[in-house]
Design a protein around this motif. Sequence first.
Motif, PDB file in Angstrom:
ATOM      1  N   LEU A 177      -7.443   9.708   3.600  1.00 32.11           N
ATOM      2  CA  LEU A 177      -7.712   8.367   3.076  1.00 32.11           C
ATOM      3  C   LEU A 177      -9.188   8.152   2.786  1.00 32.11           C
ATOM      4  O   LEU A 177     -10.065   8.698   3.465  1.00 32.11           O
ATOM      5  N   GLY A 178      -9.442   7.326   1.786  1.00 35.81           N
ATOM      6  CA  GLY A 178     -10.779   6.846   1.494  1.00 35.81           C
ATOM      7  C   GLY A 178     -10.824   5.343   1.682  1.00 35.81           C
ATOM      8  O   GLY A 178      -9.810   4.648   1.534  1.00 35.81           O
ATOM      9  N   TYR A 179     -12.007   4.821   2.034  1.00 31.92           N
ATOM     10  CA  TYR A 179     -12.131   3.393   2.302  1.00 31.92           C
ATOM     11  C   TYR A 179     -13.046   2.722   1.284  1.00 31.92           C
ATOM     12  O   TYR A 179     -14.065   3.284   0.875  1.00 31.92           O
ATOM     13  N   GLY A 180     -12.686   1.502   0.909  1.00 34.98           N
ATOM     14  CA  GLY A 180     -13.538   0.678   0.067  1.00 34.98           C
ATOM     15  C   GLY A 180     -12.950  -0.700  -0.110  1.00 34.98           C
ATOM     16  O   GLY A 180     -11.739  -0.853  -0.300  1.00 34.98           O
ATOM     17  N   HIS A 181     -13.785  -1.731   0.016  1.00 34.76           N
ATOM     18  CA  HIS A 181     -13.377  -3.118  -0.249  1.00 34.76           C
ATOM     19  C   HIS A 181     -12.177  -3.538   0.604  1.00 34.76           C
ATOM     20  O   HIS A 181     -11.199  -4.107   0.123  1.00 34.76           O
ATOM     21  N   ASN A 182     -12.244  -3.229   1.902  1.00 36.64           N
ATOM     22  CA  ASN A 182     -11.229  -3.648   2.876  1.00 36.64           C
ATOM     23  C   ASN A 182      -9.825  -3.113   2.562  1.00 36.64           C
ATOM     24  O   ASN A 182      -8.826  -3.772   2.838  1.00 36.64           O
ATOM     25  N   ARG A 183      -9.775  -1.920   1.996  1.00 39.21           N
ATOM     26  CA  ARG A 183      -8.496  -1.267   1.760  1.00 39.21           C
ATOM     27  C   ARG A 183      -8.679   0.238   1.849  1.00 39.21           C
ATOM     28  O   ARG A 183      -9.778   0.758   1.675  1.00 39.21           O
ATOM     29  N   LEU A 184      -7.588   0.939   2.164  1.00 34.23           N
ATOM     30  CA  LEU A 184      -7.592   2.395   2.248  1.00 34.23           C
ATOM     31  C   LEU A 184      -6.830   2.956   1.062  1.00 34.23           C
ATOM     32  O   LEU A 184      -5.714   2.521   0.776  1.00 34.23           O
ATOM     33  N   SER A 185      -7.427   3.928   0.380  1.00 38.22           N
ATOM     34  CA  SER A 185      -6.784   4.584  -0.754  1.00 38.22           C
ATOM     35  C   SER A 185      -6.313   5.972  -0.333  1.00 38.22           C
ATOM     36  O   SER A 185      -7.049   6.706   0.329  1.00 38.22           O
ATOM     37  N   VAL A 186      -5.101   6.330  -0.713  1.00 36.77           N
ATOM     38  CA  VAL A 186      -4.563   7.651  -0.409  1.00 36.77           C
ATOM     39  C   VAL A 186      -5.199   8.660  -1.370  1.00 36.77           C
ATOM     40  O   VAL A 186      -4.977   8.618  -2.577  1.00 36.77           O
ATOM     41  N   LEU A 187      -6.009   9.575  -0.807  1.00 33.05           N
ATOM     42  CA  LEU A 187      -6.663  10.610  -1.611  1.00 33.05           C
ATOM     43  C   LEU A 187      -5.798  11.858  -1.741  1.00 33.05           C
ATOM     44  O   LEU A 187      -5.859  12.561  -2.745  1.00 33.05           O
ATOM     45  N   HIS A 188      -5.014  12.123  -0.693  1.00 29.44           N
ATOM     46  CA  HIS A 188      -4.184  13.326  -0.691  1.00 29.44           C
ATOM     47  C   HIS A 188      -3.073  13.143   0.333  1.00 29.44           C
ATOM     48  O   HIS A 188      -3.280  12.564   1.406  1.00 29.44           O
ATOM     49  N   ARG A 194      -0.510   9.924  -3.938  1.00 26.02           N
ATOM     50  CA  ARG A 194      -1.940   9.713  -4.133  1.00 26.02           C
ATOM     51  C   ARG A 194      -2.176   8.454  -4.966  1.00 26.02           C
ATOM     52  O   ARG A 194      -1.470   8.181  -5.918  1.00 26.02           O
ATOM     53  N   GLY A 195      -3.164   7.662  -4.579  1.00 29.89           N
ATOM     54  CA  GLY A 195      -3.518   6.450  -5.305  1.00 29.89           C
ATOM     55  C   GLY A 195      -2.946   5.183  -4.697  1.00 29.89           C
ATOM     56  O   GLY A 195      -3.407   4.079  -5.025  1.00 29.89           O
ATOM     57  N   GLU A 196      -1.948   5.298  -3.806  1.00 31.45           N
ATOM     58  CA  GLU A 196      -1.421   4.094  -3.154  1.00 31.45           C
ATOM     59  C   GLU A 196      -2.476   3.527  -2.205  1.00 31.45           C
ATOM     60  O   GLU A 196      -3.304   4.253  -1.663  1.00 31.45           O
ATOM     61  N   GLU A 197      -2.422   2.208  -2.006  1.00 31.46           N
ATOM     62  CA  GLU A 197      -3.458   1.538  -1.229  1.00 31.46           C
ATOM     63  C   GLU A 197      -2.858   0.768  -0.057  1.00 31.46           C
ATOM     64  O   GLU A 197      -1.846   0.079  -0.201  1.00 31.46           O
ATOM     65  N   ILE A 198      -3.523   0.881   1.095  1.00 34.36           N
ATOM     66  CA  ILE A 198      -3.074   0.244   2.338  1.00 34.36           C
ATOM     67  C   ILE A 198      -4.041  -0.876   2.687  1.00 34.36           C
ATOM     68  O   ILE A 198      -5.263  -0.678   2.721  1.00 34.36           O
ATOM     69  N   CYS A 199      -3.511  -2.061   2.944  1.00 32.00           N
ATOM     70  CA  CYS A 199      -4.349  -3.202   3.314  1.00 32.00           C
ATOM     71  C   CYS A 199      -4.148  -3.654   4.760  1.00 32.00           C
ATOM     72  O   CYS A 199      -4.951  -4.433   5.281  1.00 32.00           O
ATOM     73  N   GLN A 200      -3.066  -3.183   5.413  1.00 28.29           N
ATOM     74  CA  GLN A 200      -2.814  -3.563   6.806  1.00 28.29           C
ATOM     75  C   GLN A 200      -2.212  -2.392   7.573  1.00 28.29           C
ATOM     76  O   GLN A 200      -1.473  -1.564   6.998  1.00 28.29           O
ATOM     77  N   GLY A 229       1.064  -1.883   5.706  1.00 25.93           N
ATOM     78  CA  GLY A 229       1.198  -2.876   4.647  1.00 25.93           C
ATOM     79  C   GLY A 229       0.426  -2.457   3.414  1.00 25.93           C
ATOM     80  O   GLY A 229      -0.795  -2.313   3.459  1.00 25.93           O
ATOM     81  N   LEU A 230       1.147  -2.222   2.313  1.00 25.33           N
ATOM     82  CA  LEU A 230       0.483  -1.843   1.071  1.00 25.33           C
ATOM     83  C   LEU A 230      -0.149  -3.068   0.423  1.00 25.33           C
ATOM     84  O   LEU A 230       0.248  -4.210   0.681  1.00 25.33           O
ATOM     85  N   CYS A 231      -1.126  -2.819  -0.422  1.00 31.51           N
ATOM     86  CA  CYS A 231      -1.856  -3.918  -1.039  1.00 31.51           C
ATOM     87  C   CYS A 231      -1.040  -4.637  -2.113  1.00 31.51           C
ATOM     88  O   CYS A 231      -1.453  -5.696  -2.597  1.00 31.51           O
ATOM     89  N   ASP A 232       0.130  -4.075  -2.473  1.00 33.46           N
ATOM     90  CA  ASP A 232       1.006  -4.770  -3.428  1.00 33.46           C
ATOM     91  C   ASP A 232       1.965  -5.720  -2.724  1.00 33.46           C
ATOM     92  O   ASP A 232       2.839  -6.316  -3.351  1.00 33.46           O
ATOM     93  N   GLY A 233       1.821  -5.834  -1.380  1.00 33.67           N
ATOM     94  CA  GLY A 233       2.631  -6.769  -0.618  1.00 33.67           C
ATOM     95  C   GLY A 233       3.839  -6.159   0.065  1.00 33.67           C
ATOM     96  O   GLY A 233       4.501  -6.828   0.869  1.00 33.67           O
ATOM     97  N   THR A 234       4.151  -4.897  -0.191  1.00 38.79           N
ATOM     98  CA  THR A 234       5.289  -4.248   0.447  1.00 38.79           C
ATOM     99  C   THR A 234       4.860  -3.588   1.756  1.00 38.79           C
ATOM    100  O   THR A 234       3.681  -3.285   1.968  1.00 38.79           O
ATOM    101  N   ASP A 235       5.849  -3.379   2.656  1.00 41.62           N
ATOM    102  CA  ASP A 235       5.604  -2.715   3.936  1.00 41.62           C
ATOM    103  C   ASP A 235       6.371  -1.401   3.997  1.00 41.62           C
ATOM    104  O   ASP A 235       7.456  -1.270   3.410  1.00 41.62           O
ATOM    105  N   ARG A 236       5.809  -0.430   4.698  1.00 42.50           N
ATOM    106  CA  ARG A 236       6.495   0.829   4.986  1.00 42.50           C
ATOM    107  C   ARG A 236       6.290   1.208   6.435  1.00 42.50           C
ATOM    108  O   ARG A 236       5.264   0.886   7.026  1.00 42.50           O
ATOM    109  N   THR A 237       7.253   1.930   6.996  1.00 42.92           N
ATOM    110  CA  THR A 237       7.077   2.480   8.322  1.00 42.92           C
ATOM    111  C   THR A 237       6.817   3.982   8.195  1.00 42.92           C
ATOM    112  O   THR A 237       7.303   4.638   7.273  1.00 42.92           O
TER     113      THR A 237
END
Length: 392
Positions: free
Chosen positions: A316-327, A341-347, A377-385
């Motif tokens: 993961l990479g971090y920026g602007h209070n979110r984590l981006s999936v790098l690999h 890759r490219g999905e973003e985690i906000c929680q 919690g993804l930044c698009d509002g969806t949750d995953r376990t």
Amino acid sequence: MRIALALLATALAVSPVPAAQAPRTAVETLAKDSAERWVPFELTPANHIRFAMKIEGRPASALLDTGVTHSILDTGFARTARLKTEVRGTAAAIGGDLPLSWARVARLSLGGLRSTERPMALLDLSQVHTGDGRPVDALIGADLLGPHALDIDFASRRFRLLPSGVAPFPGDRAPLSRNPEGLYVTQARLGRTSLHPVMIDTGDGTSVSVTREQWRGARLPQRPLTSTISYGLAGPVEAGLTVTDALRLGDAPATEVELRIEGKDFADRTGIPSRIGVGFLQRFRVLLDPGAGHLLLASIEGTAAGPPRSTSGLLLGYGHNRLSVLHVMRGSPAAKAGWRRGEEICQVDGAPIRETAPDAADLAWAADTPGRKLRLGLCDGTDRTLTLAKFY
């Protein structure tokens, strides 16, 4: 003009190539009391050895990097110090060439070493990702370090430069020399394969890197193989990743060694197919003395046998209070769950992502205890376990 450059870390990889000669008029002196002049350092989150020094009388934040043939100064620092550029050219890095120029530094001090009229390469070091968000002003390389013995005390987080030929502590011995480009090289064994030359690279935050051909030739007992990614100054590179007990460097104990398995780009451009970095070296007190023809390794009591391992498979990479999936690591829980890759985690478990240091966030959960179930919690509002598991 080209410079050989190899600064790697958890998410950083730059490939060196043989260097043309830099301007050479530096005058160096090593103080008689250099043994008393320890330089304190810290290990960055990406396993870089960061320390403070003086360049042109100015405080500078530097990284110790034996994988750099010629020491490098950040272009921004050089502008502030009003250094005059002498020569222009390129540095070859994984992913492409980088603009390069040279400048002469009138005064430089490091522990007991004093150098005057030192030629240093200039590069934009803003893309050197140490994981702590702090800028890097300089990479101190083999041109400055090589004529001396380098004693790195990882347990006490300090190093010093000594006259070549001293042995300040007992330890396991392995051969060490400098190749024609000035880089530190040794030899090791991986299973049935002899590794030679192997670069000793204090600018590489990972443990051990070999080519696919070397890995296949070693005929190691089968263990899970996954994937990882590194980011160089000129682009990303994917590699295989496994853990092995089959590495031998002199007589030093080496169990649970993280092994990166790469393509031939690095080897073809440098003639050096293998590297040993800080991820491995930090298990020991280390003396690097190419002038005396050897390195010494003394095990540190209480050091973990192996590196921390991802149990999520998300890099993961971090920026602007979110984590981006790098690999997404191959065969991991994240891969099996369909992460991309490219999905973003906000929680994480309902808590928002927050900075713990400039440009950094707490990622300990991504390598937490197998069996832990996370709600992401993804930044698009969806949750995953995601259920953590050991997968390599």
